[in-house]
Motif scaffolding. Structure first.
Motif, PDB file in Angstrom:
ATOM      1  N   SER A  60       0.838  -1.195   0.000  1.00  0.00           N
ATOM      2  CA  SER A  60       0.000   0.000   0.000  1.00  0.00           C
ATOM      3  C   SER A  60       0.875   1.248   0.000  1.00  0.00           C
ATOM      4  O   SER A  60       2.076   1.188   0.255  1.00  0.00           O
ATOM      5  CB  SER A  60      -0.920  -0.007   1.211  1.00  0.00           C
ATOM      6  OG  SER A  60      -0.163   0.037   2.401  1.00  0.00           O
ATOM      7  N   GLY A  77      -3.428   4.139  -1.788  1.00  0.00           N
ATOM      8  CA  GLY A  77      -3.455   3.268  -2.950  1.00  0.00           C
ATOM      9  C   GLY A  77      -2.617   2.036  -2.734  1.00  0.00           C
ATOM     10  O   GLY A  77      -2.243   1.704  -1.606  1.00  0.00           O
ATOM     11  N   ILE A  91      -2.432   2.020  -8.284  1.00  0.00           N
ATOM     12  CA  ILE A  91      -3.814   2.506  -8.203  1.00  0.00           C
ATOM     13  C   ILE A  91      -3.881   3.363  -6.954  1.00  0.00           C
ATOM     14  O   ILE A  91      -3.462   2.926  -5.876  1.00  0.00           O
ATOM     15  CB  ILE A  91      -4.819   1.347  -8.099  1.00  0.00           C
ATOM     16  CG1 ILE A  91      -4.798   0.498  -9.369  1.00  0.00           C
ATOM     17  CG2 ILE A  91      -6.233   1.884  -7.833  1.00  0.00           C
ATOM     18  CD1 ILE A  91      -5.645  -0.761  -9.283  1.00  0.00           C
ATOM     19  N   ALA A  92      -4.400   4.581  -7.096  1.00  0.00           N
ATOM     20  CA  ALA A  92      -4.494   5.467  -5.948  1.00  0.00           C
ATOM     21  C   ALA A  92      -5.701   6.375  -6.107  1.00  0.00           C
ATOM     22  O   ALA A  92      -6.264   6.494  -7.198  1.00  0.00           O
ATOM     23  CB  ALA A  92      -3.214   6.296  -5.808  1.00  0.00           C
ATOM     24  N   GLY A  93      -6.071   7.001  -5.003  1.00  0.00           N
ATOM     25  CA  GLY A  93      -7.188   7.927  -5.058  1.00  0.00           C
ATOM     26  C   GLY A  93      -7.153   8.897  -3.899  1.00  0.00           C
ATOM     27  O   GLY A  93      -6.655   8.585  -2.814  1.00  0.00           O
ATOM     28  N   ARG A 101     -12.148   6.837  -0.640  1.00  0.00           N
ATOM     29  CA  ARG A 101     -11.708   7.330  -1.947  1.00  0.00           C
ATOM     30  C   ARG A 101     -12.856   7.979  -2.704  1.00  0.00           C
ATOM     31  O   ARG A 101     -13.940   7.435  -2.792  1.00  0.00           O
ATOM     32  CB  ARG A 101     -11.143   6.189  -2.786  1.00  0.00           C
ATOM     33  CG  ARG A 101      -9.789   5.725  -2.334  1.00  0.00           C
ATOM     34  CD  ARG A 101      -9.192   4.729  -3.310  1.00  0.00           C
ATOM     35  NE  ARG A 101      -8.048   4.071  -2.698  1.00  0.00           N
ATOM     36  CZ  ARG A 101      -7.534   2.945  -3.127  1.00  0.00           C
ATOM     37  NH1 ARG A 101      -8.051   2.329  -4.184  1.00  0.00           N
ATOM     38  NH2 ARG A 101      -6.493   2.417  -2.525  1.00  0.00           N
ATOM     39  N   GLU A 104     -10.670   6.453  -8.153  1.00  0.00           N
ATOM     40  CA  GLU A 104      -9.392   5.738  -8.260  1.00  0.00           C
ATOM     41  C   GLU A 104      -8.743   6.141  -9.565  1.00  0.00           C
ATOM     42  O   GLU A 104      -9.434   6.465 -10.532  1.00  0.00           O
ATOM     43  CB  GLU A 104      -9.606   4.219  -8.250  1.00  0.00           C
ATOM     44  CG  GLU A 104      -9.998   3.678  -6.920  1.00  0.00           C
ATOM     45  CD  GLU A 104     -10.066   2.159  -6.885  1.00  0.00           C
ATOM     46  OE1 GLU A 104     -10.253   1.636  -5.783  1.00  0.00           O
ATOM     47  OE2 GLU A 104      -9.942   1.491  -7.938  1.00  0.00           O
ATOM     48  N   LEU A 106      -5.725   4.621 -12.117  1.00  0.00           N
ATOM     49  CA  LEU A 106      -4.697   3.654 -12.492  1.00  0.00           C
ATOM     50  C   LEU A 106      -3.600   4.454 -13.182  1.00  0.00           C
ATOM     51  O   LEU A 106      -3.806   5.026 -14.257  1.00  0.00           O
ATOM     52  CB  LEU A 106      -5.263   2.594 -13.438  1.00  0.00           C
ATOM     53  CG  LEU A 106      -4.251   1.583 -13.983  1.00  0.00           C
ATOM     54  CD1 LEU A 106      -3.679   0.734 -12.850  1.00  0.00           C
ATOM     55  CD2 LEU A 106      -4.883   0.719 -15.051  1.00  0.00           C
ATOM     56  N   PRO A 126      -8.701   7.453 -14.612  1.00  0.00           N
ATOM     57  CA  PRO A 126      -9.602   7.440 -13.464  1.00  0.00           C
ATOM     58  C   PRO A 126     -10.763   6.467 -13.631  1.00  0.00           C
ATOM     59  O   PRO A 126     -11.180   6.151 -14.748  1.00  0.00           O
ATOM     60  CB  PRO A 126     -10.139   8.877 -13.406  1.00  0.00           C
ATOM     61  CG  PRO A 126      -9.211   9.685 -14.239  1.00  0.00           C
ATOM     62  CD  PRO A 126      -8.700   8.744 -15.285  1.00  0.00           C
ATOM     63  N   SER A 127     -11.279   6.016 -12.486  1.00  0.00           N
ATOM     64  CA  SER A 127     -12.470   5.166 -12.463  1.00  0.00           C
ATOM     65  C   SER A 127     -13.153   5.360 -11.106  1.00  0.00           C
ATOM     66  O   SER A 127     -12.631   6.044 -10.231  1.00  0.00           O
ATOM     67  CB  SER A 127     -12.095   3.694 -12.673  1.00  0.00           C
ATOM     68  OG  SER A 127     -11.282   3.232 -11.610  1.00  0.00           O
ATOM     69  N   LYS A 128     -14.306   4.747 -10.959  1.00  0.00           N
ATOM     70  CA  LYS A 128     -15.062   4.758  -9.694  1.00  0.00           C
ATOM     71  C   LYS A 128     -15.279   6.172  -9.163  1.00  0.00           C
ATOM     72  O   LYS A 128     -15.069   6.455  -7.988  1.00  0.00           O
ATOM     73  CB  LYS A 128     -14.374   3.878  -8.645  1.00  0.00           C
ATOM     74  CG  LYS A 128     -14.213   2.434  -9.085  1.00  0.00           C
ATOM     75  CD  LYS A 128     -13.569   1.598  -8.010  1.00  0.00           C
ATOM     76  CE  LYS A 128     -13.368   0.168  -8.505  1.00  0.00           C
ATOM     77  NZ  LYS A 128     -12.704  -0.675  -7.510  1.00  0.00           N
TER      78      LYS A 128
END
Length: 169
Positions: A60, A77, A91-93, A101, A104, A106, A126-128
């Protein structure tokens, strides 16, 4: 009534390529060594009082970016792939006030040797997305470009002077 397009995650996809005047191994190290990361990660005027960063797959990460106004912007992330000195994937946010978060990202960074310099290509997908993500993602391109400016300045300094980590007393 006007139809307003709602942003989707792919609207924020970002790719930045830089040629950095330093060897690939050094540029890669500046991305994976937390003492280096602390010096350049985050936009202009920000500092990083917390950098918990052990770049190994499955580990992490936690970074607290401190703005010029003193506000802390935490992110967390995990590292997905680390191929020295070629590729880093994480992957981080950004975290909201409840520590969740808001989205997220990638992030994939590749490092190519180009006649003793490094071609760095960073992509962010980005996602979510949550409703509170927009303000952060609207500034992602500027933030990444400022961070990479700081990285280039830092690498140029480190490339001229050996970087020494003093042991804790």
């Amino acid at each position: 009534m006007e139809n307003v397009k709602e942003e989707t995650a792919t609207d924020y996809n970002l790719v930045i390529t830089r040629i950095i005047n330093a060897p690939r191994e050094l540029v890669f190290d500046v991305w994976i060594n937390p003492e280096h990361v602390k010096q350049w990660w985050s936009p202009k005027g920000f500092t990083n009082p917390v950098v918990d960063w052990d770049a190994k797959p499955g580990n992490s990460l936690l970074v607290h970016m401190k703005g010029p106004d003193g506000v802390i912007y935490p992110m967390d992330g995990e590292f997905v792939e680390v191929i020295k000195p070629e590729k880093l994937v994480l992957i981080a946010g950004a975290l909201n006030n409840e520590g969740k978060r808001m989205f997220e990202v990638l992030t994939t960074v590749t490092f190519e040797d180009v006649e003793g310099k490094t071609k760095l290509t960073m992509s962010a997908a980005p996602s979510k997305l949550t409703p509170e993500a927009k303000q952060h993602l609207d500034g992602m391109s500027i933030g990444w470009n400022q961070s990479l400016d700081k990285l280039e300045d830092y690498v140029n300094k480190v490339n001229k002077e050996p970087f020494v980590i003093e042991p804790k007393a």
